[in-house]
Design an enzyme around this catalytic site. Structure first.
Site, PDB file in Angstrom:
ATOM      1  N   ASP A   1      15.323  -4.447 -43.273  1.00 18.98           N
ATOM      2  CA  ASP A   1      14.229  -3.778 -43.980  1.00 18.98           C
ATOM      3  C   ASP A   1      14.489  -2.276 -44.079  1.00 18.98           C
ATOM      4  OD1 ASP A   1      11.864  -3.252 -45.250  1.00 18.98           O
ATOM      5  OD2 ASP A   1      10.595  -3.546 -43.474  1.00 18.98           O
TER       6      ASP A   1
ATOM      7  N   GLY B   1       0.952   3.919 -38.084  1.00 19.09           N
ATOM      8  CA  GLY B   1       1.929   4.659 -38.887  1.00 19.09           C
ATOM      9  C   GLY B   1       2.210   3.983 -40.206  1.00 19.09           C
TER      10      GLY B   1
ATOM     11  N   GLY C   1       7.908   2.421 -43.662  1.00 16.22           N
ATOM     12  CA  GLY C   1       8.961   3.276 -44.196  1.00 16.22           C
ATOM     13  C   GLY C   1       9.107   4.597 -43.486  1.00 16.22           C
TER      14      GLY C   1
END
Length: 850
Positions: free
Chosen positions: A707, A799, A802
Site C-alpha cells: 500500500d 491520522g 497516506g
C-alpha cells in the site's frame, strides 16, 4: 573587550603574568667549557662558578614553581543592585555621560569600596567597581565589581558576596561615616555569568531604549534581517519605561545557534546582568506562532546577547512597549463565584512576570465543594525540575504547594467546603508559562457522577478503568483490576494491552509482558531470525546466526574490510558494507566514501518544540514534511510526505478509483505543503498540482499489501522553515519493536470531511510483528508494520491515510511507514497498520531517483 570596559571605575595596575615572563638560559657550548690538559686554577674557578650558577638557577626555578606559580589569580566578576533611599531620581541619571550620573557613580563606587573593606575575604582581593545604570525607586544603582581571587579561594569570596546585606548593615553602624553617605537598602549581588568574562569579545555594543505611552518600539540583532549577527560579540539593550509602567518584550523572530553554550540571549529583570534576576535564557529557532512575550516586574529590563566566533545565524527581532500597572496583562486574583469558571496566571500562555503574587478566592453554593483542574501547569525553573519543596515559583491550593511541570489535566484539587483559596507566587528569577485552570461546583457525596474517581480526585469514564492505560495520571485506575481475557495479566496485578507483549519494553513493570517470547536463555544472543547463539560468538567475524545479525554494530570502523554484505548490513555507494546499524545521516561518516552522510538535508524541524501546545495539536512547522492532499472542490482527503522538491509518498489505497471519483488521475488532486490549519492558507503554505501518480503495481485492494504510491508535483517547491523533506531510510534501516515513533494527520476519512482543523500528532510505539499478526488474525504481511498509542485518550489522533509514520533518530526523523489501514493513530487495543518503507526503498529510487 571586557564586559567592564565602560562607565566610571577604578583601575589598578595589572598584576604580573608569571607564565609569560619565564625565560630559560640557552644551552652551554660544551667545547668552550671543555677541560684543558692538566690542572688549571682558572678552569677550576670557572667550573665552580658554573656549578653554583646552575644550582642557583635550579633553586630559583623550584622556588618559582612551588611558590609563585601556585599564586594563580582568577578574575571574578559580581553584578548587583542597591536601593539608595536618601536620593531622588532625576532624568539626568539615565545618561552615563551626565555630570549628575558621574557624581553619584563616584559616591557609589567609593561606598562599595568601604563596604568590601569590612570583609577580610573581599578587601584583599578587591580591584574596582563600575556603575552601569540608575533607575527609579528612590534611586536604584546597578554595578559590577571585580576581584582577583587566588585559585582555591573562589568559594570563600562567593560566600562573602552572598552576605552583602550584612556588610551594608555593618558599614551603616560606623559612627565616623560622612554625613553625606548614601543610605543603602535591598543590596543584591551574584556572580556574573562566566560566559561573559571567559571569552574576550572582539566587540561590545550597548543600546538604551525608553519606551513611550501607546507606542511600540523595536530592538533587533545588528544587521537583522539582511545579514547574520556578528561573531564574537556581546550586546546589551537597557530598556526603560515610565514610572508606574512595566516593560513588555515580544519576540516575533528568534533564530540563533542551537547550543546555548555558544550563542544565547538572556533577559534580566534588572539593568545589569544579575543572575538572581535572570528571567529566561534562549537559543535555537522558535516558531513565530509560539508566544515569546515577557513582562518585567518594574519599569526596567535588560536584554543581553552573546555570540562565539563561528556559526552565526539570522538573529532576533522583538517589539518593546510599556504596560501600565493595573492593566489586564499583569493583574490577577480576585473573587470567583458561580458553578463553573476559569482563571490563569498573568500573561498566560506567555511568560508570567517575576515577583508577583496572585490570590483567588473561589466560592460556590452551600452544600457543594470546589474542584479545580489545571488544564496546563508549567511552573518549572532550571535546576528545579524535580523539586518537591516548591521553594521558588508555586501555586498553593488550600495550603498545599504545587510546582514543576505536570501533564495536562492531571493536577486536580478538591475542597472540603464550598470555598477554596488559590495563591500563585513567582520569585525574582526565571519565569515560565504558568497555568490555566477551571473550577466547578461538585456534589461532595457524589463528586464523579457515573464516572470513576481517581485518588487525585480526577474523574474519568468508567470504561477506562483497568484497560492498561494510566488515565488518572497516578495509576489509581489500574490498581486492583481483574484483567480481560484479551489482555496481558501482569503478576503485579496490572492489566496491559496484548499488543504490548514481547515488544522489548517492560510495560508491566515486572517483565510479565516480556516472558515466553521465544527468546534465548541467559548467555545467548537472539538473532534477527530468532536463532540462538552463544554471546561469545558475537562480533567474531563469522556469521553464526545465518543472517549476519550477530556481526552488526561490532565497532570495527569505516575501514573494515571484513564486513560481509547481507540484507542487514548498510551498503555504501562503493559497494562496501559496514556493520554499524542505521549509520545514515547520524553526523559520523562511516563509509570510506562518505556516502552514508550524503543527502542528509532532511528530517529536521528547524523550530524548537514548544511545551505550550495543548492536547495533541502540533506546533506550526513541527512536521514540515506533512502534506495535505485535497480533492479539488472537496477538501482534505489523504496525507502524504515530502521526500524531495518534486516527489511525495502516500498510500496506494488513496489513489484507487471508485464509482464517483477518479482518484488515480493527477488532475483530481491538489497538494498543500506547509499547511498547519485546514482552511488557513497563509503565506507559509504552498499549493501544487500533480504531474503524475505512481501506485505500486502489486497493491492489493483486499489485503492492503504493497500500500504505497508516489506523486510527482507539477513544479518543484522551495524548501522553507515549514516545508522540508523527511529522511528516507536505507533498505537495512532497523526500526525495532518498542521504539517510539510519531503519527500525524488531520483525522480525515476516505469519504471526506476532517476530524481536526489543526494538524494532530500522537506518540506511538512499534509493535512486535508476530504479536501484531496474532492480534490481527494473520492479516499482517512482511511489508507491513504495526504501531500502538503510548499516551492519550480513546480519541487520540486518528491520522490520515497516506501520512507519515516518523521515527526519530538523533535530531532527524526517518519515514518508517505510511498510514495504511486500521485506526491511523492506533486506538487502544487496536494497533494501526503501516506500509514498511524500507521494503520499497529500491522501488522509490527506481521511480523517482531519490
Amino acid at each position: 573587550m571586557d564586559y567592564m570596559d565602560s562607565g566610571l571605575r577604578y583601575t589598578p595596575k595589572s598584576d604580573k603574568d608569571w607564565d609569560n615572563t619565564i625565560q630559560f638560559l640557552p644551552a652551554s657550548d660544551n667545547k668552550k667549557l671543555e677541560k684543558k690538559k692538566g690542572p688549571g686554577t682558572v678552569g677550576a674557578v670557572i667550573g665552580v662558578v658554573i656549578f653554583l650558577a646552575v644550582i642557583a638557577l635550579m633553586t630559583g626555578l623550584l622556588v618559582w614553581h612551588f611558590h609563585f606559580r601556585k599564586d594563580v589569580k582568577l578574575k571574578r566578576m559580581y553584578s548587583g543592585s542597591m536601593r539608595i533611599t536618601n536620593q531622588a531620581f532625576v532624568d539626568a541619571y539615565e545618561s552615563s555621560n551626565s555630570s549628575e550620573f558621574k557624581a553619584l557613580a563616584t559616591q557609589v563606587t567609593s561606598q562599595l569600596k568601604s563596604i568590601y573593606s569590612k570583609s577580610p575575604q573581599l578587601a584583599k582581593y578587591y580591584v574596582g567597581s563600575t556603575v552601569q545604570a540608575f533607575s527609579e525607586g528612590s534611586v536604584i544603582g546597578y554595578y559590577l565589581s571585580e576581584f582577583q581571587v587566588p585559585k582555591g579561594q573562589e568559594a570563600s569570596v562567593d560566600s562573602a558576596m552572598s552576605s552583602m546585606d550584612k556588610l551594608v548593615d555593618k558599614e551603616k553602624r560606623i559612627r565616623s561615616r560622612p554625613s553625606n553617605s548614601l543610605v543603602l537598602e535591598d543590596v543584591r549581588s551574584s556572580a556574573l555569568d562566566t560566559r561573559l568574562i571567559s571569552t574576550p569579545f572582539s566587540r561590545v555594543l550597548r543600546f538604551s531604549e525608553h519606551t513611550k505611552p501607546n507606542k511600540i518600539g523595536q530592538i533587533q540583532s545588528p544587521g537583522f534581517p539582511n545579514s547574520p549577527y556578528a561573531p564574537n560579540t556581546f550586546i546589551e539593550w537597557q530598556l526603560r519605561a515610565d514610572p508606574g509602567n512595566v516593560i513588555k518584550l515580544d519576540f516575533d523572530t528568534m533564530n540563533l545557534e542551537e547550543d546555548c553554550s555558544n550563542d544565547f540571549i538572556k533577559i534580566y529583570d534588572s539593568l545589569v546582568a544579575i543572575e538572581s534576576s535572570a528571567m529566561e535564557e534562549m537559543c535555537g529557532y522558535y516558531s513565530p506562532s509560539q508566544p515569546l512575550t515577557f513582562l518585567s516586574s518594574r519599569n526596567v529590563m535588560l536584554v543581553t546577547m552573546a555570540s562565539n566566533e563561528e556559526k552565526n545565524y539570522p538573529g532576533f527581532r522583538a517589539k518593546i512597549s510599556q504596560v501600565q500597572r493595573g492593566s489586564k496583562d499583569i493583574t490577577c486574583g480576585g473573587k470567583l463565584t458561580g458553578a463553573t469558571g476559569t482563571f490563569t496566571s498573568p500573561n498566560f500562555p506567555s511568560y508570567y512576570p517575576p515577583q508577583i503574587t496572585c490570590q483567588w478566592s473561589i466560592e460556590v453554593s452551600p452544600g457543594y465543594a470546589v474542584k479545580v483542574t489545571f488544564k496546563k501547569f508549567l511552573l518549572s525553573e532550571p535546576g528545579m525540575e524535580d523539586s518537591r519543596d516548591c521553594k521558588k515559583d508555586y501555586v498553593q491550593v488550600n495550603g498545599k504547594k504545587l510546582c514543576g511541570e505536570k501533564p495536562d489535566g492531571t493536577v486536580t484539587e478538591t475542597s472540603q467546603t464550598n470555598t477554596m483559596s488559590v495563591e500563585f507566587f513567582s520569585d525574582a528569577s526565571y519565569v515560565d508559562r504558568g497555568f490555566s485552570a477551571t473550577y466547578e461546583a461538585i456534589d461532595v457525596k457524589d463528586p464523579c457522577p457515573s464516572q470513576f474517581q481517581c485518588e487525585n480526585q480526577r474523574c474519568i469514564k468508567t470504561a477506562l478503568q483497568c484497560d492498561g492505560w494510566n488515565d488518572c495520571g497516578d495509576m489509581s485506575d489500574e490498581l486492583k483490576c481483574t484483567c480481560k481475557p484479551q489482555d496481558i495479566s501482569c503478576k503485579n496485578g496490572l492489566c496491559k494491552p496484548m499488543f504490548w507483549k514481547c515488544d522489548g519494553v517492560d510495560d508491566c513493570g515486572d517483565l510479565t509482558d516480556e516472558l515466553n517470547c521465544g527468546g534465548c536463555t541467559s548467555g545467548q544472543f537472539t538473532c534477527k531470525n530468532n536463532k540462538c547463539v552463544s554471546e561469545k560468538l558475537q562480533c567474531d567475524g563469522t556469521d553464526n546466526c545465518g543472517d549476519g545479525s550477530d556481526e552488526l554494530n561490532c565497532g570495527r570502523g569505516t575501514n573494515d574490510a571484513e564486513t560481509v554484505c547481507s540484507d542487514l548490513t548498510y551498503r555504501c555507494k562503493n559497494d562496501k558494507c559496514i556493520s554499524k546499524v542505521n549509520p545514515e545521516c547520524d553526523g559520523e561518516p562511516d563509509c570510506t566514501d562518505g556516502s552514508d552522510e550524503e543527502n542528509c538535508d532532511c528530517g529536521r524541524s528547524l523550530f524548537k518544540t514548544s511545551r505550550i501546545v495543548g492536547g495533541e495539536n502540533t506546533e506550526e512547522g513541527e512536521f514540515p514534511w506533512q502534506v495535505s492532499l485535497h480533492v479539488k472542490g472537496s477538501g482534505h482527503v489523504c496525507g502524504a510526505s515530502i521526500i524531495s522538491p518534486k516527489w511525495l509518498v502516500t498510500a496506494a489505497h488513496c489513489v484507487q478509483d471508485d464509482g464517483r471519483t477518479r482518484y488515480s488521475q493527477p488532475g483530481t488532486w491538489e497538494a498543500y505543503l506547509g499547511l498547519h490549519i485546514q482552511g488557513n492558507i497563509g503565506k507559509t503554505v504552498v499549493k501544487r498540482n500533480l504531474k503524475q501518480i505512481i501506485p505500486h503495481v502489486n497493491y492489493n485492494a483486499y489485503t492492503y499489501d504493497n500500500d504505497i504510491a508516489l506523486m510527482e508535483l507539477d513544479s518543484p517547491v522551495t524548501y522553507s522553515d515549514y516545508i522540508r523533506p523527511i529522511c528516507l531510510p536505507a533498505p537495512q534501516h532497523d526500526f525495532p519493536a518498542g521504539s517510539n515513533v510519531w503519527i500525524t494527520g488531520w483525522g480525515a476519512t476516505r469519504e471526506g470531511g476532517f476530524a481536526a482543523k489543526v494538524l494532530q500528532k500522537a506518540d506511538v510505539r512499534i509493535i512486535n510483528h508476530t504479536v501484531c499478526n496474532t492480534l490481527m488474525k494473520g492479516q499482517i504481511t512482511s511489508r507491513m508494520l504495526c504501531a500502538g498509542v503510548l499516551t492519550g485518550g480513546v480519541d487520540a489522533c486518528q491520522g490520515d491515510s497516506g501520512g507519515p509514520l516518523s521515527s526519530p533518530a538523533g535530531s532527524r526523523m526517518f519515514l518508517a511507514g505510511v498510514v495504511s489501514w486500521g485506526d491511523g493513530c492506533a486506538r487502544r487495543d487496536k494497533p494501526g497498520i503501516y506500509t514498511t518503507v524500507t521494503k520499497f526503498r529500491g522501488w522509490v529510487k527506481e521511480k523517482t531517483g531519490v
